[in-house]
Design an enzyme around this catalytic site. Structure first.
Site, PDB file in Angstrom:
ATOM      1  N   HIS A   1      -8.441 -24.729  21.830  1.00 28.77           N
ATOM      2  CA  HIS A   1      -7.332 -24.814  20.876  1.00 28.77           C
ATOM      3  C   HIS A   1      -7.790 -25.179  19.472  1.00 28.77           C
ATOM      4  O   HIS A   1      -7.060 -24.913  18.508  1.00 28.77           O
ATOM      5  CB  HIS A   1      -6.334 -25.867  21.333  1.00 28.77           C
TER       6      HIS A   1
ATOM      7  N   HIS B   1     -10.065 -26.291  27.771  1.00 25.99           N
ATOM      8  CA  HIS B   1      -8.817 -25.674  27.302  1.00 25.99           C
ATOM      9  C   HIS B   1      -8.417 -26.271  25.958  1.00 25.99           C
ATOM     10  O   HIS B   1      -8.129 -25.547  24.998  1.00 25.99           O
ATOM     11  CB  HIS B   1      -7.736 -25.916  28.359  1.00 25.99           C
ATOM     12  N   GLU B   2      -8.399 -27.616  25.875  1.00 25.53           N
ATOM     13  CA  GLU B   2      -8.004 -28.253  24.615  1.00 25.53           C
ATOM     14  C   GLU B   2      -9.013 -27.974  23.516  1.00 25.53           C
ATOM     15  O   GLU B   2      -8.644 -27.812  22.348  1.00 25.53           O
ATOM     16  CB  GLU B   2      -7.847 -29.765  24.824  1.00 25.53           C
TER      17      GLU B   2
END
Length: 874
Positions: free
Chosen positions: A318, A314-315
């Site tokens: 980003h 997820h990070e």
């Protein structure tokens, strides 16, 4: 504080006026070490140099800074009086030139709340650890800046710190350490690419560091080299599985390079696991921060590793969605969070060993979304964010999980290839810039040929969740004459959306419930006929939204619901030779659907618990099992009729003990059932077993009672009145660590004693002596389901303290107190009346505070409706 809550309009005006060319920020954190004196906040020196242009020379503006004091302010070589221009949150800037240089020398405060530059002292060895966390707007607690996401700029950081410390920032270190004195040195870091203030970062302290490297040949033949780092406190080093973290990291980098066609743009890739973190993780480019609970001190289930891998990915997503291309204002927060949430599961399934990630997504992330989307504070995925307090509360299930679910529907609607090609064009077109919804829709229209504006109006710009119910008629030969999907919407959010769904038909074959037919259809309007299933043999179960393509609440026809009541556990995994991957996901979807029926007061809580009692033990997916444990406890505590709770508690505890004894020795399922038994233990026999496991007089074959499980057992004993302060303190002596102290604080506050509750309340509500982590632990211990009568006296004081808490505490702590101490366990009409009275009497309270109270009120009203449903089932 006046001026601290930046509004959207102020941000728009400032963005129209200013262009930021770059920052130079120096932090001197030598003051972090040494004993606490108690004389006001501990501070550090922060010197910011900002170079920026002004579109209207002569105009006025302001910079953001939240600090105890400012030593000097210089604008274009002109010294300004700090007392005249600084009000505690803003620095007034008058007479701006076309090109400007602002220098601010300030004393900023270390944080104990996880906002800004957080300072943590490790009780195990006395070492000091620092890290920053800013989202949405706490960089101004560390350096002077223009705190809004559309004023991106490159940053050059330098830090003076103890020489023995590790110091990292977004960029790689630029040259060797430069000695300052015998004990400290200066570290300089290379300038970043243009990024927002909220993702700049500094991590400093005696961290344990592991290094690795990633390389990849790009399509043009060049080789991309990315240094990798993983950091944690020294006290956690013996538990730190950096190799597994690096494996997932490399798999993710491979996946995103393969699909995004834009090389990772931020140089190195460090990942720091830090103490007392308020959230799961933060996507600071080149310096990602995670809560250190992801470093597992004891045995955990596979689902814990899966969750950590999801957060890592997820990070990483980003880095492109959010860091490379950033939303203009927090209205479009979804442009990064929804995409990262979706990409976390997408990449997990395709690039790692966690191939069941969509099952977890359907069963856990969507549960978060469904709850948030039925609250009175629900909002469209693209939200209306007036100010920073609004933004803080919008990091919610809508922005993350519903947005990700909508993107999954978009992939089904537009096509996978069109979606990924649209993403590639989006990155190349807007690299290092800021975007709005329209910018994304335009590239998706180009690649898919679909009308994205109409799709966005239905899915992104309206709130609420639709319900899809099958309607089936059959002929005398038990063949389907017509199968239709009925779509409904709540009255307050009446939008009927276009849904691309799969409809699966299931029947029993031997002891299994298997899918034998499937058709995809575009659902539109209140009723859609599924032509592809006409003439098919009558099913025992119709599953709308099979394969979880869309975002909706699944309902059942009467025959399907009866089948689930009898055979939910028979929805089986496919054989190794089967090409279908639907059955584990189908079972997770059915569990999710019956949970939604329970929450909506359409299925009695006792019926849901009966399903758990009969079928949870056979659940093969450990993540689904742990979700069932959480939901079962929630159903018992909040949705079961009060008169049935004792019986339900006894049955749930018996089920937990029986399944614990049946579980495979040493398995994750055994560990999950042991932890669940600790949560639901009610009888003296239950507590005797827990005490025996704790002191070694009882044993269950294969169950390793490590330190983390010991604390779980002790927490249950404490809440049940079977462990006193001396026993809890003795456990702390075994584990006098940061984690141990959090557990101790929670256990102490859990004890069923009026004086204990009063003391816990005072520490959280009437003082700010506790850090964010210990506040969280105290609140968690205070509120125990078996202590309703003991907690009753705190209902009225809760409402009396709300505005003071909101006014005096940081927003992070205030949110924890307002949410955590709401008297949800006083689930009666009196508490509902107290809540309504507060809302009526405080119309001018902070909108964010009113939102939290309205959400809690809705949870309470939902619980009362569900209890009525359960009582009627008696």
């Amino acid at each position: 504080m006046p001026g601290e809550n930046l509004t959207r309009e102020e941000a728009r005006q400032r963005a129209a006026l200013l262009t930021v060319d770059g920052y130079e920020v120096h932090l001197d954190v030598r003051s972090a070490t040494g004993p606490d004196t108690g004389d006001g906040p501990r501070t550090f020196r922060s010197v910011s140099t900002i170079r920026f242009r002004c579109a209207e020379p002569g105009a006025s503006g302001f910079a953001d800074l939240v600090a105890p004091s400012v030593t000097a302010v210089t604008l274009n070589g002109r010294a300004l009086d700090p007392a005249a221009v600084f009000d505690g949150a803003r620095i007034a800037l008058d007479g701006l030139a076309a090109e400007n240089e602002l220098v601010v020398d300030a004393q900023c405060a270390y944080s104990r709340t996880g906002e800004g530059l957080h300072r943590f002292v490790d009780p195990e060895d006395g070492e000091v650890y620092l890290y920053t966390h800013y989202e949405p707007a706490d960089a101004r607690r560390v350096f002077a800046n223009f705190e809004q996401p559309d004023l991106k700029a490159p940053y050059t950081f330098s830090v003076t710190a103890p020489a023995a410390w590790t110091v990292i920032s977004n960029g790689a270190q630029d040259g060797p350490d430069e000695p300052v004195d015998e004990a400290s040195s200066l570290r300089r870091f290379v300038a970043t690419k243009p990024i927002g203030t909220y993702i700049t970062a500094v991590v400093a302290g005696p961290y344990h560091v592991v290094r690795d490297h990633y390389s990849r040949e790009l399509p043009d033949g060049t080789v991309l080299e990315i240094p990798l780092g993983a950091l944690c406190r020294k006290g956690l080093a013996r538990y730190f599985d950096a190799d597994e973290i690096f494996t997932v990291t490399k798999q993710g980098l491979d996946f995103f390079h393969e699909h995004f066609d834009f090389p990772y743009p931020f140089g190195k890739y460090d990942q720091a696991f830090v103490p007392e973190y308020n959230i799961g993780a933060m996507e600071n480019p080149g310096c990602v921060t995670f809560r250190e609970e992801f470093v597992y001190r004891g045995k955990v289930t596979r689902s814990a590793y899966e969750r950590r891998a999801n957060v890592i990915l997820h990070e990483m997503a980003h880095m492109w969605f959010g860091d490379l291309v950033t939303m203009e204002w927090w209205d479009d927060l979804w442009l990064k969070e929804s995409f990262a949430d979706f990409m976390g599961s997408f990449s997990q399934v395709e690039a790692t060993r966690y191939t069941n990630a969509w099952v977890t997504f359907a069963n856990q992330r969507k549960a978060w979304a469904y709850r948030a989307d039925q609250l009175p504070s629900t909002h469209p995925v693209t939200a209306d964010i007036h100010d920073l307090e609004d933004a803080k509360l919008n990091f919610d299930g809508i922005t993350y999980a519903k947005g990700a679910s909508v993107l999954k529907q978009l992939v089904a609607y537009a096509g996978r290839d069109a979606f990924l090609e649209g993403s590639r064009r989006y990155f190349k077109r807007h690299a290092y810039g800021n975007t709005r919804l329209a910018d994304l829709l335009s590239v998706l229209e180009e690649t898919s040929g679909r009308d994205m504006a109409a799709w966005a109006r239905s899915w992104l710009q309206t709130a609420g969740v639709n319900s899809l119910t099958p309607q089936i008629t059959c002929d005398a030969q038990d063949r389907i004459t017509e199968l239709a999907v009925l779509q409904e919407a709540p009255a307050e959010h009446p939008e009927l959306r276009p849904h691309r769904v799969a409809v699966g038909l299931y029947r029993r074959e031997g002891t299994e419930l298997v899918r034998y037919a499937r058709a995809e259809v575009d659902v539109a309007g209140p009723r859609t006929v599924v032509d592809g299933l006409a003439g098919v043999e009558r099913p025992e179960l119709v599953l709308v939204n099979d394969d979880d393509l869309t975002y909706c609440k699944i309902r059942f026809d009467e025959g399907s619901l009866a089948t689930l009541r009898a055979h939910l556990g028979d929805l089986t995994d496919p054989s190794p030779s089967s090409s279908s991957r639907g059955y584990p996901l189908a079972r997770a979807l059915c569990w999710s659907a019956v949970w939604n029926l329970t929450r909506d007061g359409l299925m009695p809580a006792r019926d849901y618990l009966d399903l758990v009692e009969r079928f949870a033990g056979a659940e093969s997916d450990i993540g689904v099992l742990q979700m069932l444990h959480s939901c079962a406890r929630g159903a018992l505590v909040h949705y079961a009729a009060p008169s049935w709770r004792a019986e339900g508690s006894a049955r749930l505890a018996r089920t937990a003990l029986a399944e614990l004894r049946l579980a495979e020795p040493g398995s994750g399922h055994q560990l999950a059932w042991a932890r669940f038994l600790a949560q639901v233990a009610v009888t003296e026999a239950d507590f005797q077993l827990l005490r025996g496991l704790l002191d070694g007089t009882a044993r269950i074959d294969g169950l390793e009672v490590d330190q983390e499980l010991r604390w779980a057992l002790l927490a249950a004993l404490a809440a049940g009145g079977a462990a006193d302060g001396a026993l809890i303190d003795a456990e702390l002596a075994r584990d006098d660590t940061a984690s141990g102290r959090r557990h101790q604080v929670r256990c102490l506050a859990s004890r069923p004693d009026a004086e204990v509750k009063a003391a816990a309340w005072k520490r959280v509500v009437d003082s700010d002596v506790l850090s964010n982590a210990l506040t969280e632990a105290t609140v968690a211990g205070f509120d125990q389901p078996g202590q309703r009568e003991l907690l009753k006296p705190f209902a009225e004081p809760y409402f009396a303290s709300l505005e003071r808490v909101w006014r005096e505490r940081s927003i992070e702590i205030a949110m924890a107190v307002v949410r955590g101490l709401f008297p949800i366990l006083q689930d009666d009409r009196r508490t509902l009346g107290l809540t309504d009275a507060w809302l009526a009497e405080h119309p001018d309270a902070a909108p964010a505070l009113r939102r939290l109270v309205r959400e809690a009120r809705d949870d309470l009203a939902r619980a009362l409706r569900a209890q009525e449903c359960d009582a009627a089932a008696a």
